[in-house]
Design a protein around this motif. Structure first.
Motif, short mmCIF file in Angstrom:
data_model
loop_
_atom_site.label_atom_id
_atom_site.label_comp_id
_atom_site.label_asym_id
_atom_site.label_seq_id
_atom_site.Cartn_x
_atom_site.Cartn_y
_atom_site.Cartn_z
N VAL A 1 0.96 -1.29 0.10
CA VAL A 1 -0.05 0.00 -0.10
C VAL A 1 0.74 1.33 -0.13
CG1 VAL A 1 -1.96 -1.01 1.24
CG2 VAL A 1 -0.22 -0.05 2.49
N GLY A 2 0.21 2.23 -0.58
CA GLY A 2 0.90 3.73 -0.58
C GLY A 2 0.30 4.20 0.93
N PHE B 1 -1.24 4.73 -10.85
CA PHE B 1 -0.97 5.36 -9.55
C PHE B 1 -2.01 6.61 -9.69
CE2 PHE B 1 2.86 2.82 -9.03
CZ PHE B 1 2.52 1.78 -8.31
N ILE C 1 -3.54 3.54 0.62
CA ILE C 1 -4.06 3.39 -0.60
C ILE C 1 -3.64 2.07 -1.31
CG2 ILE C 1 -2.63 4.81 -1.80
CD1 ILE C 1 -5.09 5.75 -3.45
N GLY C 2 -4.60 1.26 -2.06
CA GLY C 2 -4.07 0.01 -2.47
C GLY C 2 -5.24 -0.15 -3.81
N MET C 3 -5.04 -1.25 -4.34
CA MET C 3 -6.05 -1.55 -5.59
C MET C 3 -6.91 -2.79 -5.49
SD MET C 3 -3.25 -0.24 -8.69
CE MET C 3 -2.35 1.21 -8.46
N THR D 1 4.82 0.92 1.44
CA THR D 1 6.07 0.80 0.27
C THR D 1 6.20 2.15 -0.07
OG1 THR D 1 4.47 0.34 -1.40
CG2 THR D 1 5.36 -1.37 -0.51
N ASP D 2 5.34 3.25 -0.01
CA ASP D 2 5.96 4.57 -0.47
C ASP D 2 4.73 5.48 0.06
OD1 ASP D 2 3.96 2.80 -2.68
OD2 ASP D 2 3.14 4.74 -2.33
N ASP E 1 2.78 7.62 -1.76
CA ASP E 1 1.88 8.05 -2.75
C ASP E 1 2.48 9.08 -3.40
OD1 ASP E 1 -0.19 6.87 -4.42
OD2 ASP E 1 -1.40 8.54 -3.50
N VAL F 1 8.19 0.52 -4.93
CA VAL F 1 7.41 -0.54 -4.26
C VAL F 1 8.12 -2.02 -4.23
CG1 VAL F 1 5.23 -2.07 -4.50
CG2 VAL F 1 5.08 0.51 -5.08
N1 LIG Z 1 0.72 4.37 -3.83
C1 LIG Z 1 0.11 3.37 -4.18
N2 LIG Z 1 -1.18 3.47 -4.64
C2 LIG Z 1 -1.80 2.52 -5.10
N3 LIG Z 1 -1.27 0.94 -4.62
C3 LIG Z 1 -0.22 0.85 -4.09
N4 LIG Z 1 0.36 -0.12 -3.97
C4 LIG Z 1 1.70 0.17 -3.37
N5 LIG Z 1 1.73 1.79 -3.48
C5 LIG Z 1 0.66 2.09 -3.82
#
Ligand SMILES: Nc1ncnc2[nH]cnc12
Ligand SMILES: CSC[C@H]1O[C@H](OP(=O)(O)O)[C@H](O)[C@@H]1O
Length: 287
Positions: free
Chosen positions: A88-89, A165, A182-184, A207-208, A210, A224
């Motif tokens: 996720v961000g 993104f 945030i993720g998908m 991981t970041d 965003d 990521v």
């Molecule tokens: N910033 C991001 N937005 C959506 N999905 C993600 N998965 C990892 N980082 C993400």
């Protein structure tokens, strides 16, 4: 033999190296094929089933995921509790890359995805105010603490459509909405797991930042994956720890009865094909 614990691995988590006595199971479903074979095996003495969400080699986009088939497959194996791991961000300064979050809410920003087993002659409406199993989330949180991770309990996961993104304006909007990460991928999984009366919780690996954060570059896949590689061991330790607790913890939440008050269609008018297809999911309510 029925396997009661399922694990769905997201970006960067395509296998569980610690699984012993492994078998690959290809499961066909009335909704088409799942993301790939389920790997059944033993983790610290407990039988589990593992599925790589995006398929082997990461070949399925979030929009292409066959969420129904994936959950259906777990259900037919006997899975009652499903642990997800997801990249996720972060939408908050205090949720830093390498931190873990155990979200307890979702905001749906997806479009046109199928997120229900209902339809084709049967109508039902599950309660989804609390979309994550609180008991499973607590086990995941405790396991993350034990594994020495920096982990945050609770938080709102925005599920966006992707695969691109977010724009910076969207990222700021989600922050203004009070969302945390945030993720998908997680929203449809959580809904379908609830309809299948399976407990669901996710271990979100930040991981970041965003693209809202003034001091960080916009998000890239490289960013990521690099962060996930640094965190893969921790994720596996958290999952193994959670599984060892679940192995002896009886299920006392309400997830296993989620459909008891949800189905509105008179059982006798449910079409035969629908009844047959949904037998593993809700056969006990259809007479
Ligand atoms: N910033 C991001 N937005 C959506 N999905 C993600 N998965 C990892 N980082 C993400
Ligand atoms: C590789 S970055 C975007 C990708 O990562 C997340 O996947 P998952 O939830 O399966 O770990 C995110 O949802 C996107 O699918």
């Amino acid at each position: 033999m029925s396997i009661q614990i399922g694990i769905i691995g997201g970006s960067g988590l395509y296998d569980m190296a610690e699984l012993t006595d492994r078998h690959e199971l290809t499961i066909d479903t009335p909704f088409g094929p799942p993301s790939g074979p389920y790997v059944t095996g033993t983790l610290g003495g407990t039988r589990v089933a593992f599925l790589a969400r995006h398929g082997i080699g990461h070949r399925i986009t979030p929009s292409e995921l066959n969420f129904r088939a994936n959950i259906y497959g777990f259900k037919t194996l006997g899975v009652e509790r499903l642990l997800s791991a997801s990249a996720v961000g972060s939408l908050r300064e205090d949720l830093a890359p390498l931190d873990l979050v155990i979200p307890d809410q979702f905001i749906d920003r997806t479009r046109g995805r199928v997120g229900t087993f209902f339809g084709d002659g049967i109508v039902g409406h599950i309660a989804f105010a609390d979309p994550v199993c609180g008991d499973l989330a607590q086990v995941a949180y405790d396991a993350a603490v034990t594994a020495g991770a920096t982990v945050h309990k609770g938080g709102t996961y925005v599920c966006m459509e992707g695969p691109a993104f977010s724009t910076r304006a969207e990222s700021h909007l989600y922050r203004a909405w009070g969302a945390h990460i945030i993720g998908m991928t997680n929203l449809q999984e959580a809904k379908l797991a609830r309809e299948a009366e399976i407990c669901y919780a996710t271990i979100a690996l930040v991981t970041d930042y965003d693209c809202w954060h003034p001091d960080h570059d916009h998000v890239t896949v490289e960013m990521v994956i690099n962060t996930l590689h640094q965190n893969a061991r921790t994720a596996q330790r958290v999952i193994a720890g959670a599984v060892s607790v679940l192995a002896t913890a009886p299920r006392t939440c309400g997830c296993g009865q989620a459909l008891a008050t949800a189905i509105i269609t008179r059982p006798e008018i449910v079409p035969e094909g629908t009844r047959r297809a949904l037998a593993p999911i809700m056969g006990k309510y259809l007479g």
